[in-house]
Structure formats: structure tokens, C-alpha cells
Design an enzyme around this catalytic site. Structure first.
Site, mmCIF file in Angstrom:
data_model
loop_
_atom_site.group_PDB
_atom_site.id
_atom_site.type_symbol
_atom_site.label_atom_id
_atom_site.label_comp_id
_atom_site.label_asym_id
_atom_site.label_seq_id
_atom_site.Cartn_x
_atom_site.Cartn_y
_atom_site.Cartn_z
ATOM 1 N N LEU A 197 -21.407 -55.180 69.517
ATOM 2 C CA LEU A 197 -21.105 -53.780 69.266
ATOM 3 C C LEU A 197 -21.853 -52.960 70.309
ATOM 4 O O LEU A 197 -22.939 -53.344 70.756
ATOM 5 C CB LEU A 197 -21.569 -53.352 67.863
ATOM 6 C CG LEU A 197 -20.821 -53.933 66.658
ATOM 7 C CD1 LEU A 197 -21.478 -53.447 65.367
ATOM 8 C CD2 LEU A 197 -19.350 -53.553 66.680
ATOM 9 N N ASP A 198 -21.294 -51.802 70.683
ATOM 10 C CA ASP A 198 -22.010 -50.898 71.566
ATOM 11 C C ASP A 198 -23.359 -50.532 70.953
ATOM 12 O O ASP A 198 -23.506 -50.476 69.725
ATOM 13 C CB ASP A 198 -21.213 -49.596 71.770
ATOM 14 C CG ASP A 198 -19.954 -49.797 72.585
ATOM 15 O OD1 ASP A 198 -19.825 -50.837 73.252
ATOM 16 O OD2 ASP A 198 -19.086 -48.899 72.543
ATOM 17 N N MET A 199 -24.320 -50.260 71.789
ATOM 18 C CA MET A 199 -25.641 -49.884 71.310
ATOM 19 C C MET A 199 -25.568 -48.728 70.318
ATOM 20 O O MET A 199 -26.277 -48.715 69.301
ATOM 21 C CB MET A 199 -26.533 -49.479 72.487
ATOM 22 C CG MET A 199 -27.965 -49.135 72.094
ATOM 23 S SD MET A 199 -28.857 -48.282 73.396
ATOM 24 C CE MET A 199 -28.102 -46.646 73.309
ATOM 25 N N THR A 220 -23.206 -47.860 68.319
ATOM 26 C CA THR A 220 -22.391 -48.132 67.139
ATOM 27 C C THR A 220 -23.187 -48.937 66.121
ATOM 28 O O THR A 220 -23.930 -49.849 66.479
ATOM 29 C CB THR A 220 -21.123 -48.915 67.532
ATOM 30 O OG1 THR A 220 -20.410 -48.180 68.532
ATOM 31 C CG2 THR A 220 -20.214 -49.150 66.341
ATOM 32 N N ARG A 261 -13.738 -45.332 71.523
ATOM 33 C CA ARG A 261 -14.297 -44.083 72.033
ATOM 34 C C ARG A 261 -13.337 -43.409 73.020
ATOM 35 O O ARG A 261 -13.103 -42.199 72.960
ATOM 36 C CB ARG A 261 -15.661 -44.371 72.674
ATOM 37 C CG ARG A 261 -16.628 -44.972 71.674
ATOM 38 C CD ARG A 261 -17.814 -45.670 72.309
ATOM 39 N NE ARG A 261 -18.813 -44.712 72.791
ATOM 40 C CZ ARG A 261 -20.051 -45.046 73.105
ATOM 41 N NH1 ARG A 261 -20.469 -46.307 72.985
ATOM 42 N NH2 ARG A 261 -20.911 -44.142 73.534
#
Length: 222
Positions: A68-70, A72, A169
Site C-alpha cells: 500500500l502507498d505510505m 494509505t 489517487r
């Protein structure tokens, strides 16, 4: 395997929160990742703290399956055996897993639901930002559903059919409703929130030992 920091001047301050284990057995560990924590280490000792390292401290054989993105939060699965890693990796690659995200976006979304089908690739001069590129981009598809409108913003559920970097996003930005608190794609008042309002709410997968379908959830923190 390392994860790029958002920008050279990035001040990494990961949350000091205990590991939130949703499920654990002899093959997999399901964790609720906090926002602000890298999934894997970044480049440099100052970016070594990450969810993978924290999980491996408790489960030494843990192996990465996805990220996951940082910014998120939400559900991530880790494998505890090479077999489980291969099995889960194939499920993600062949789109057998089902992921549902909760988001709050800027503005009032007029339609009740829809699908965004726009190819994405890295915006090299501004990486790790991504952008729509119809010539060089990889296919990216997101189904979405409006939940409710509140105070000039909209709660959404997002159903990614592909797993491109920053897909949700960028797709919300292209819809005209950037995700609140997004440091890359939101501007002005839409950016002025304490965190990215994006959360991996649930993940459905088949267990590597026997193939039983399992659904894991983590409550939306915003």
C-alpha cells in the site's frame, strides 16, 4: 526491495503504533497498516522503519506479497511461507483477489456510480507521481460508488480492477474529485487535511492452504 520516498526533502515520521493484527495462522498474516508508514524500507537508514520490518519482528518468516502507498491505511496480507507467497502473488497477478477501498474526495460527486478506464504510467520528471498516458500507459480500471455527500465532500467506495501505482489517487483526480489530503494530487483546501483519506477497507482472497475464500476487513478511521 526498497520504496521511494515521496520527495528529496521528505521528513519521514512513521506513526508509533502497535502492530494491528487482524488475522494470523501458519500461512498468512493480515495486518491493518497505519497511514504514514512505508510498506517496505525506503532508500537510506532513516527510511528503514516499515510495516514489513515490524511484521517480521513478530513473524520472522514473513514475506511481502503486495504494497500500500505510505499515505494509505488498511488491510495488507503477508505470507509466512514461500508457498503462500507464490499462491497469493498469483492471485494478485491474475486479479482473483477482491479489494475495496474507502475514500473521501473533494466536492460533491453527482453520479451514483461509474467506472474509470484510463491507462497510467510514471510521470518521470515528477516521480513518483503517475499520470494518464494513452500511448505508453498500462491499463488501469476502477469501479466506484458514491456513499454519501457531507460538508462539500463525498464518501466513496472504490473497487480497483487493476493494481497500478497511485491508481485510485489519479483516477479520482481525473474524475474531478481528488482524494482529500493527497500530498501529490490534491491542491488548495482539498489538500489541507491531516492525512490522505484513503483506506483499504477489505480484501477477499483464497487461503494458500486449501483455497478457502476468506474476507478480511479493517474499520475506516476517518
Amino acid at each position: 526491495m526498497t520504496e521511494a520516498a515521496p520527495n528529496p526533502a521528505f521528513d519521514y515520521r512513521p506513526p508509533d503504533a502497535p502492530l494491528d493484527i487482524v488475522h494470523a495462522d501458519d500461512q498468512i498474516v493480515i495486518v491493518n497498516k497505519p497511514a504514514g508508514l512505508l510498506s517496505v524500507p525506503g532508500r537510506g537508514d532513516h527510511l528503514s522503519d516499515c510495516l514489513l520490518a515490524r511484521v517480521q519482528a513478530a513473524f520472522p518468516t514473513a514475506l511481502l506479497v503486495h504494497r500500500l502507498d505510505m499515505d494509505t491505511s488498511g488491510i495488507m496480507v503477508f505470507a509466512l511461507t514461500p508457498h503462500a507467497q507464490r499462491h497469493l502473488g498469483q492471485q494478485f497477478e491474475t486479479r482473483q483477489t477482491k479489494k475495496v477501498y474507502a475514500a473521501r474526495v473533494w466536492g460533491e460527486v453527482a453520479e451514483a456510480e461509474g467506472t474509470i478506464d484510463l491507462p497510467l504510467c510514471v510521470d518521470w520528471p515528477n516521480r513518483p507521481r503517475q499520470h494518464v498516458d494513452h500511448e505508453n500507459g498500462r491499463p488501469a480500471i476502477t469501479d466506484w460508488r458514491r456513499i454519501r455527500i457531507e460538508d462539500g465532500t463525498t464518501r466513496m467506495r472504490l473497487y480497483p480492477k487493476t493494481g497500478r501505482s497511485h491508481q485510485l489517487r489519479v483516477h479520482m483526480l481525473e474524475l474531478g474529485h481528488p482524494i482529500l489530503g493527497d500530498p501529490f494530487y490534491a491542491t488548495g483546501a482539498a489538500r489541507d487535511y491531516p492525512r490522505l483519506m484513503l483506506h483499504a477497507e477489505s480484501l477477499k482472497l483464497r487461503h494458500p492452504d486449501g483455497g478457502q475464500g476468506m474476507l478480511f476487513r479493517a474499520s475506516v478511521p476517518f
